[in-house]
Design a protein around this motif. Sequence first.
Motif, mmCIF file in Angstrom:
data_model
loop_
_atom_site.group_PDB
_atom_site.id
_atom_site.type_symbol
_atom_site.label_atom_id
_atom_site.label_comp_id
_atom_site.label_asym_id
_atom_site.label_seq_id
_atom_site.Cartn_x
_atom_site.Cartn_y
_atom_site.Cartn_z
ATOM 1 N N UNK A 1 -11.036 4.202 19.172
ATOM 2 C CA UNK A 1 -9.754 4.857 18.931
ATOM 3 C C UNK A 1 -9.359 4.620 17.480
ATOM 4 N N UNK A 2 -9.052 5.655 16.710
ATOM 5 C CA UNK A 2 -8.664 5.471 15.309
ATOM 6 C C UNK A 2 -7.385 4.650 15.194
ATOM 7 N N UNK A 3 -7.278 3.896 14.112
ATOM 8 C CA UNK A 3 -6.131 3.032 13.851
ATOM 9 C C UNK A 3 -4.958 3.868 13.355
ATOM 10 N N UNK A 4 -3.901 3.958 14.146
ATOM 11 C CA UNK A 4 -2.766 4.811 13.775
ATOM 12 C C UNK A 4 -2.007 4.269 12.569
ATOM 13 N N UNK A 5 -2.029 2.936 12.374
ATOM 14 C CA UNK A 5 -1.294 2.372 11.240
ATOM 15 C C UNK A 5 -2.065 2.603 9.939
ATOM 16 N N UNK A 6 -3.380 2.458 9.984
ATOM 17 C CA UNK A 6 -4.161 2.756 8.780
ATOM 18 C C UNK A 6 -4.002 4.224 8.398
ATOM 19 N N UNK A 7 -4.091 5.115 9.387
ATOM 20 C CA UNK A 7 -3.903 6.535 9.110
ATOM 21 C C UNK A 7 -2.497 6.801 8.578
ATOM 22 N N UNK A 8 -1.507 6.169 9.195
ATOM 23 C CA UNK A 8 -0.130 6.348 8.743
ATOM 24 C C UNK A 8 0.079 5.844 7.325
ATOM 25 N N UNK A 9 -0.573 4.738 6.980
ATOM 26 C CA UNK A 9 -0.468 4.198 5.626
ATOM 27 C C UNK A 9 -1.026 5.183 4.610
ATOM 28 N N UNK A 10 -2.154 5.806 4.923
ATOM 29 C CA UNK A 10 -2.739 6.799 4.022
ATOM 30 C C UNK A 10 -1.836 8.027 3.897
ATOM 31 N N UNK A 11 -1.194 8.422 4.984
ATOM 32 C CA UNK A 11 -0.275 9.560 4.924
ATOM 33 C C UNK A 11 0.925 9.246 4.039
ATOM 34 N N UNK A 12 1.449 8.023 4.138
ATOM 35 C CA UNK A 12 2.579 7.641 3.286
ATOM 36 C C UNK A 12 2.135 7.574 1.821
ATOM 37 N N UNK A 13 0.913 7.074 1.588
ATOM 38 C CA UNK A 13 0.388 7.052 0.219
ATOM 39 C C UNK A 13 0.369 8.464 -0.364
ATOM 40 N N UNK A 14 -0.040 9.430 0.446
ATOM 41 C CA UNK A 14 -0.048 10.820 -0.015
ATOM 42 C C UNK A 14 1.364 11.315 -0.273
ATOM 43 N N UNK A 15 2.285 10.981 0.632
ATOM 44 C CA UNK A 15 3.663 11.463 0.492
ATOM 45 C C UNK A 15 4.318 10.930 -0.778
ATOM 46 N N UNK A 16 4.195 9.633 -1.032
ATOM 47 C CA UNK A 16 4.909 9.046 -2.171
ATOM 48 C C UNK A 16 4.319 9.496 -3.501
#
Length: 224
Positions: A1-16
């Motif tokens: 199962x993919x890590x939702x927090x790692x994925x979320x961290x990358x999404x926030x990196x893109x957003x900021x």
Amino acid sequence: IPDRVEAGTLLVAAAVTLSSISVTPVVLAHLKSTMQVLESSGCTFSSEPLCETGKGFQGDDRLARLTIYPPKVVLKSVTFATAPFPGIPTDMQPQLCVLCAVAAGVSVVTETVFENRFGHVKELGLMSAMFGEDEEFGGYENDDADDTDKKNAKRSIRGSNGAPLTPRDVTGQDLRATAALVLAGLVCGDHDVTNVYGVTHLDRGYEQLDAKLNALGARITRRG
């Protein structure tokens, strides 16, 4: 199962950094609450299923490729509270605080899951992020008082309206706080250097986060 927090961290990196990236593989159902915060900030998403894996893996439970499209100019302020799954993960709260720090307007963040979960606030304050307690906005204040970091504590964050944060030497006291400081370093300007200490915490929860961010255009050098 993919890590939702790692994925979320990358999404926030893109957003900021106002950058569009694709993250794969993800389970959309696991990221829905984080995506809702990012959507409130002005981001949009598209997704593409990677495969049909049979019963129990239909719709948002399938593995997918998720692409984020941040706004072109500046993120909007957000208001959110952490909660157990399927709510907003407490492990995403520090990273989302970085988003709030560069958004336009005042965001309000409520931590309901763990006590003492705002340890990153002081370090982000050193980088010119503007925090206040509860609903009142002020500059960063010392959190030595006994009740400031208890469960259901709130922080208001006045965003920089897209202006870069200030590069500083900062130290992460735990896994997610260190990740947040790395993301904050990404928004300190093209020619400024932020030194983040405590990367041993980071390695407990991320596999080569620095390499993944470098592949997306960051300039991160690991020393020691």
